[in-house]
Design a protein around this motif. Structure first.
Motif, PDB file in Angstrom:
ATOM      1  N   GLU A   4       2.986  -4.562  -2.869  1.00 28.04           N
ATOM      2  CA  GLU A   4       2.606  -4.780  -1.624  1.00 28.04           C
ATOM      3  C   GLU A   4       2.159  -3.668  -0.733  1.00 28.04           C
ATOM      4  O   GLU A   4       1.628  -3.862   0.524  1.00 28.04           O
ATOM      5  CB  GLU A   4       3.795  -5.739  -0.871  1.00 28.04           C
ATOM      6  CG  GLU A   4       3.973  -7.017  -1.609  1.00 28.04           C
ATOM      7  CD  GLU A   4       2.808  -8.032  -1.965  1.00 28.04           C
ATOM      8  OE1 GLU A   4       2.062  -8.067  -1.084  1.00 28.04           O
ATOM      9  OE2 GLU A   4       2.667  -8.762  -2.903  1.00 28.04           O
ATOM     10  N   GLU A   5       2.523  -2.693  -1.446  1.00 33.89           N
ATOM     11  CA  GLU A   5       2.195  -1.268  -0.833  1.00 33.89           C
ATOM     12  C   GLU A   5       0.504  -1.280  -0.466  1.00 33.89           C
ATOM     13  O   GLU A   5       0.136  -1.417  -1.524  1.00 33.89           O
ATOM     14  CB  GLU A   5       2.706  -0.144  -1.488  1.00 33.89           C
ATOM     15  CG  GLU A   5       4.115  -0.080  -1.427  1.00 33.89           C
ATOM     16  CD  GLU A   5       4.600   1.280  -2.112  1.00 33.89           C
ATOM     17  OE1 GLU A   5       3.909   2.208  -2.426  1.00 33.89           O
ATOM     18  OE2 GLU A   5       5.729   1.244  -2.551  1.00 33.89           O
ATOM     19  N   SER A   6       0.263  -0.390   0.422  1.00 31.80           N
ATOM     20  CA  SER A   6      -1.340  -0.436   0.546  1.00 31.80           C
ATOM     21  C   SER A   6      -1.775   0.925   0.264  1.00 31.80           C
ATOM     22  O   SER A   6      -0.904   2.004   0.024  1.00 31.80           O
ATOM     23  CB  SER A   6      -1.813  -0.344   1.989  1.00 31.80           C
ATOM     24  OG  SER A   6      -1.617  -1.798   2.500  1.00 31.80           O
ATOM     25  N   SER A  17      -2.153   2.093  -5.022  1.00 36.05           N
ATOM     26  CA  SER A  17      -0.771   1.781  -5.177  1.00 36.05           C
ATOM     27  C   SER A  17      -0.471   1.071  -6.371  1.00 36.05           C
ATOM     28  O   SER A  17      -0.078  -0.075  -6.402  1.00 36.05           O
ATOM     29  CB  SER A  17      -0.369   0.853  -3.960  1.00 36.05           C
ATOM     30  OG  SER A  17      -1.219  -0.221  -3.758  1.00 36.05           O
ATOM     31  N   THR A 119      -4.363  -8.359  -3.751  1.00 33.18           N
ATOM     32  CA  THR A 119      -4.057  -8.203  -2.330  1.00 33.18           C
ATOM     33  C   THR A 119      -5.352  -8.172  -1.611  1.00 33.18           C
ATOM     34  O   THR A 119      -5.433  -7.896  -0.283  1.00 33.18           O
ATOM     35  CB  THR A 119      -3.111  -7.100  -1.923  1.00 33.18           C
ATOM     36  OG1 THR A 119      -3.737  -5.755  -2.321  1.00 33.18           O
ATOM     37  CG2 THR A 119      -1.609  -7.449  -2.577  1.00 33.18           C
ATOM     38  N   TRP A 121      -7.779  -5.766  -2.008  1.00 34.05           N
ATOM     39  CA  TRP A 121      -8.299  -4.137  -1.949  1.00 34.05           C
ATOM     40  C   TRP A 121      -9.430  -4.276  -3.140  1.00 34.05           C
ATOM     41  O   TRP A 121      -9.159  -4.964  -4.104  1.00 34.05           O
ATOM     42  CB  TRP A 121      -7.178  -3.423  -2.368  1.00 34.05           C
ATOM     43  CG  TRP A 121      -6.477  -2.940  -1.017  1.00 34.05           C
ATOM     44  CD1 TRP A 121      -5.021  -3.597  -0.786  1.00 34.05           C
ATOM     45  CD2 TRP A 121      -6.742  -2.199  -0.112  1.00 34.05           C
ATOM     46  NE1 TRP A 121      -4.487  -2.970   0.344  1.00 34.05           N
ATOM     47  CE2 TRP A 121      -5.641  -2.023   0.928  1.00 34.05           C
ATOM     48  CE3 TRP A 121      -7.790  -1.395   0.222  1.00 34.05           C
ATOM     49  CZ2 TRP A 121      -5.694  -1.309   1.764  1.00 34.05           C
ATOM     50  CZ3 TRP A 121      -7.817  -0.533   1.197  1.00 34.05           C
ATOM     51  CH2 TRP A 121      -6.721  -0.501   2.155  1.00 34.05           C
ATOM     52  N   PRO A 135     -10.884  -3.080   2.138  1.00 30.66           N
ATOM     53  CA  PRO A 135      -9.302  -3.219   2.446  1.00 30.66           C
ATOM     54  C   PRO A 135      -8.803  -4.534   2.149  1.00 30.66           C
ATOM     55  O   PRO A 135      -9.496  -5.626   2.400  1.00 30.66           O
ATOM     56  CB  PRO A 135      -9.399  -2.787   3.928  1.00 30.66           C
ATOM     57  CG  PRO A 135     -10.823  -2.286   4.265  1.00 30.66           C
ATOM     58  CD  PRO A 135     -11.602  -2.641   3.398  1.00 30.66           C
ATOM     59  N   GLY A 136      -7.587  -4.668   1.960  1.00 29.42           N
ATOM     60  CA  GLY A 136      -6.939  -5.721   1.849  1.00 29.42           C
ATOM     61  C   GLY A 136      -6.497  -6.322   3.329  1.00 29.42           C
ATOM     62  O   GLY A 136      -6.974  -5.811   4.417  1.00 29.42           O
ATOM     63  N   ARG A 139      -5.744  -4.884   6.996  1.00 31.55           N
ATOM     64  CA  ARG A 139      -5.892  -3.253   7.145  1.00 31.55           C
ATOM     65  C   ARG A 139      -6.754  -3.024   8.537  1.00 31.55           C
ATOM     66  O   ARG A 139      -6.892  -2.194   9.097  1.00 31.55           O
ATOM     67  CB  ARG A 139      -6.653  -3.022   5.944  1.00 31.55           C
ATOM     68  CG  ARG A 139      -7.255  -1.490   5.652  1.00 31.55           C
ATOM     69  CD  ARG A 139      -6.169  -0.558   5.756  1.00 31.55           C
ATOM     70  NE  ARG A 139      -6.836   0.840   6.058  1.00 31.55           N
ATOM     71  CZ  ARG A 139      -6.312   2.012   5.976  1.00 31.55           C
ATOM     72  NH1 ARG A 139      -4.829   1.977   5.773  1.00 31.55           N
ATOM     73  NH2 ARG A 139      -6.846   3.042   5.984  1.00 31.55           N
TER      74      ARG A 139
END
Length: 151
Positions: A4-6, A17, A119, A121, A135-136, A139
């Motif tokens: 879940e980290e961007s 990530s 996600t 990305w 971006p996800g 963002r």
């Protein structure tokens, strides 16, 4: 690693990530595709250099997806990603816990590689040079579904 980290943007690169994810599947057509845990996909459409930290004992190998000359990539099956960096110049570098490293520069004529994740990305090496990023969620509210070139 939390999927879940961007990814983190720096002046000249994105730190992706993907740390800790493993290569769960390797596919070949006109591309070399590495399916990672958590629904991340890395697809190479141009030649990619596969090297090992013991370069003196094991010379690097050029993997050529368009001619399906990618057998050496099978050594990556089950390997875990230690680092994944998408440079804004269009080069991608993946380092694995096996000591292997994949490096794919941008291609002068077409998109050399792309990475997509569940996600939302998406990173794409642009023809010639450069990187496009979608971006996800969360963002940026102003970013459309199209890729945004990053200079």
């Amino acid at each position: 690693m939390s999927t879940e980290e961007s990814p983190v943007e720096h002046e000249d690169r994105w730190i992706l990530s993907l740390r800790g994810l493993s290569v769960a599947k390797i596919g070949v057509d006109y591309r070399l595709v590495l399916d990672l845990d958590s629904d991340w996909e890395v697809a190479f459409e141009s030649p990619v250099d596969l090297s090992h930290r013991t370069a003196q004992a094991t010379p690097s190998v050029l993997l050529t997806p368009e001619s399906q000359d990618v057998a050496a990539a099978l050594t990556l099956f089950g390997a875990h990603v230690l680092s994944a960096v998408a440079f804004k110049s269009g080069t991608l570098r993946l380092v694995f816990d096996t000591g292997h490293r994949l490096t794919c520069p941008s291609d002068p004529s077409f998109e050399a590689w792309q990475i997509t994740g569940r996600t939302g990305w998406r990173f794409v090496s642009l023809p010639g040079s450069g990187l496009a990023v979608r971006p996800g969620p969360g963002r940026s509210e102003s970013v459309s579904e199209d890729l945004v070139p990053i200079s």
